[in-house]
Design a protein around this motif. Structure first.
Motif, short mmCIF file in Angstrom:
data_model
loop_
_atom_site.label_atom_id
_atom_site.label_comp_id
_atom_site.label_asym_id
_atom_site.label_seq_id
_atom_site.Cartn_x
_atom_site.Cartn_y
_atom_site.Cartn_z
N SER A 133 0.85 -1.19 0.00
CA SER A 133 0.00 0.00 0.00
C SER A 133 0.89 1.24 0.00
CB SER A 133 -0.93 0.01 1.22
OG SER A 133 -0.17 0.03 2.42
N GLY A 134 0.27 2.38 -0.27
CA GLY A 134 0.99 3.64 -0.16
C GLY A 134 1.38 4.29 -1.47
N GLY A 135 1.13 3.61 -2.58
CA GLY A 135 1.46 4.21 -3.87
C GLY A 135 0.51 5.34 -4.23
N GLY A 136 0.85 6.03 -5.30
CA GLY A 136 0.00 7.13 -5.75
C GLY A 136 0.70 8.01 -6.74
N LEU A 137 0.09 9.17 -6.98
CA LEU A 137 0.63 10.16 -7.90
C LEU A 137 1.34 11.24 -7.10
CD1 LEU A 137 0.88 11.47 -10.72
CD2 LEU A 137 -1.37 12.53 -10.29
N VAL A 138 2.56 11.56 -7.49
CA VAL A 138 3.33 12.57 -6.77
C VAL A 138 4.13 13.39 -7.78
CG1 VAL A 138 5.27 11.00 -6.39
CG2 VAL A 138 4.91 12.93 -4.83
N GLN A 139 4.37 14.64 -7.45
CA GLN A 139 5.16 15.49 -8.33
C GLN A 139 6.66 15.18 -8.17
OE1 GLN A 139 4.10 19.57 -7.46
NE2 GLN A 139 2.32 19.48 -8.81
N PRO A 140 7.44 15.47 -9.20
CA PRO A 140 8.89 15.30 -9.07
C PRO A 140 9.42 16.06 -7.85
CG PRO A 140 8.31 15.70 -11.35
CD PRO A 140 7.05 15.89 -10.56
N GLY A 141 10.33 15.40 -7.13
CA GLY A 141 10.86 15.97 -5.90
C GLY A 141 10.07 15.62 -4.67
N GLY A 142 8.92 15.01 -4.85
CA GLY A 142 8.07 14.66 -3.73
C GLY A 142 8.48 13.35 -3.07
N SER A 143 7.67 12.95 -2.08
CA SER A 143 7.98 11.75 -1.30
C SER A 143 6.74 10.85 -1.19
CB SER A 143 8.43 12.13 0.11
OG SER A 143 9.63 12.88 0.08
N LEU A 144 7.00 9.58 -1.04
CA LEU A 144 5.97 8.60 -0.74
C LEU A 144 6.57 7.56 0.20
CD1 LEU A 144 4.25 7.77 -4.17
CD2 LEU A 144 3.19 8.93 -2.21
N ARG A 145 5.70 6.95 1.01
CA ARG A 145 6.13 5.84 1.86
C ARG A 145 5.28 4.63 1.54
NH1 ARG A 145 5.26 4.38 8.06
NH2 ARG A 145 7.29 3.44 8.57
N LEU A 146 5.92 3.61 1.03
CA LEU A 146 5.23 2.37 0.73
C LEU A 146 5.30 1.43 1.94
CD1 LEU A 146 6.54 1.63 -2.88
CD2 LEU A 146 4.66 3.11 -2.14
N SER A 147 4.24 0.67 2.11
CA SER A 147 4.19 -0.31 3.18
C SER A 147 3.87 -1.68 2.61
CB SER A 147 3.11 0.06 4.21
OG SER A 147 3.38 1.31 4.81
N CYS A 148 4.38 -2.70 3.26
CA CYS A 148 4.08 -4.07 2.87
C CYS A 148 3.75 -4.84 4.15
CB CYS A 148 5.25 -4.71 2.16
SG CYS A 148 5.06 -6.49 1.84
N ALA A 149 2.53 -5.33 4.22
CA ALA A 149 2.11 -6.14 5.37
C ALA A 149 2.23 -7.60 5.00
CB ALA A 149 0.67 -5.80 5.74
N ALA A 150 2.89 -8.36 5.86
CA ALA A 150 3.13 -9.77 5.59
C ALA A 150 2.42 -10.65 6.60
CB ALA A 150 4.63 -10.05 5.62
N SER A 151 1.89 -11.75 6.12
CA SER A 151 1.28 -12.72 7.02
C SER A 151 2.33 -13.73 7.47
CB SER A 151 0.14 -13.45 6.32
OG SER A 151 0.66 -14.23 5.24
N GLY A 152 2.04 -14.44 8.53
CA GLY A 152 2.94 -15.51 8.93
C GLY A 152 3.89 -15.14 10.03
N SER A 153 4.12 -16.06 10.91
CA SER A 153 4.96 -15.81 12.08
C SER A 153 6.44 -15.90 11.78
CB SER A 153 4.60 -16.81 13.19
OG SER A 153 4.80 -18.13 12.73
N ILE A 154 6.80 -16.32 10.55
CA ILE A 154 8.21 -16.50 10.23
C ILE A 154 8.79 -15.27 9.54
CG2 ILE A 154 8.05 -18.99 10.09
CD1 ILE A 154 7.90 -18.71 7.04
N PHE A 155 8.00 -14.22 9.44
CA PHE A 155 8.42 -13.01 8.72
C PHE A 155 9.78 -12.53 9.18
CE2 PHE A 155 8.06 -8.93 6.72
CZ PHE A 155 8.57 -8.02 7.64
N SER A 156 10.00 -12.48 10.48
CA SER A 156 11.22 -11.87 11.00
C SER A 156 12.48 -12.65 10.66
CB SER A 156 11.10 -11.73 12.52
OG SER A 156 10.98 -13.01 13.13
#
Length: 115
Positions: A7-30
């Motif tokens: 999640s977190g994508g979108g339209l942004v102007q040059p020079g701008g910022s975005l923060r993407l996130s990824c949520a993972a299932s499962g207890s072995i993620f770490s």
């Protein structure tokens, strides 16, 4: 089975910022490395950034100094902070992990950098 949701994508102007996130299932993620890839129209999917289970990171040369990958094992999440975005960063961004010989991908989140 590992489920990754970006999640977190979108339209942004040059020079701008975005923060993407990824949520993972499962207890072995770490226990496993995570990566962010991107695929621009007409181009191959490429690695943008990766982070090991211990927190070591590596970046594509094209994003060094602008993007930062991080993870929160308590939340089963990995992030990509993208600053100073350029039009050439436009792509669909995918979260990835490789576990026990299998590649797992999210469905991707689109990022468009345009004025």
């Amino acid at each position: 089975q590992v489920l990754l949701v970006e999640s977190g994508g979108g339209l942004v102007q040059p020079g701008g910022s975005l923060r993407l996130s990824c949520a993972a299932s499962g207890s072995i993620f770490s226990s496993y490395a995570m990566g962010w890839y991107r695929q621009a129209p007409g181009k191959q999917r490429e690695l943008v950034a990766a982070i090991t289970s211990g927190g070591s990171t590596n970046y594509a040369d094209s994003v060094k100094g602008r993007f930062t990958i991080s993870r929160d094992n308590a939340k089963n999440a990995v992030y990509l902070q993208m600053n100073s975005l350029k039009p050439e960063d436009t792509a669909v961004y995918y979260c990835n992990t490789f576990i026990r010989g299998m590649n797992f991908w999210g469905k991707g989140t689109p990022v468009s950098v345009s004025s």
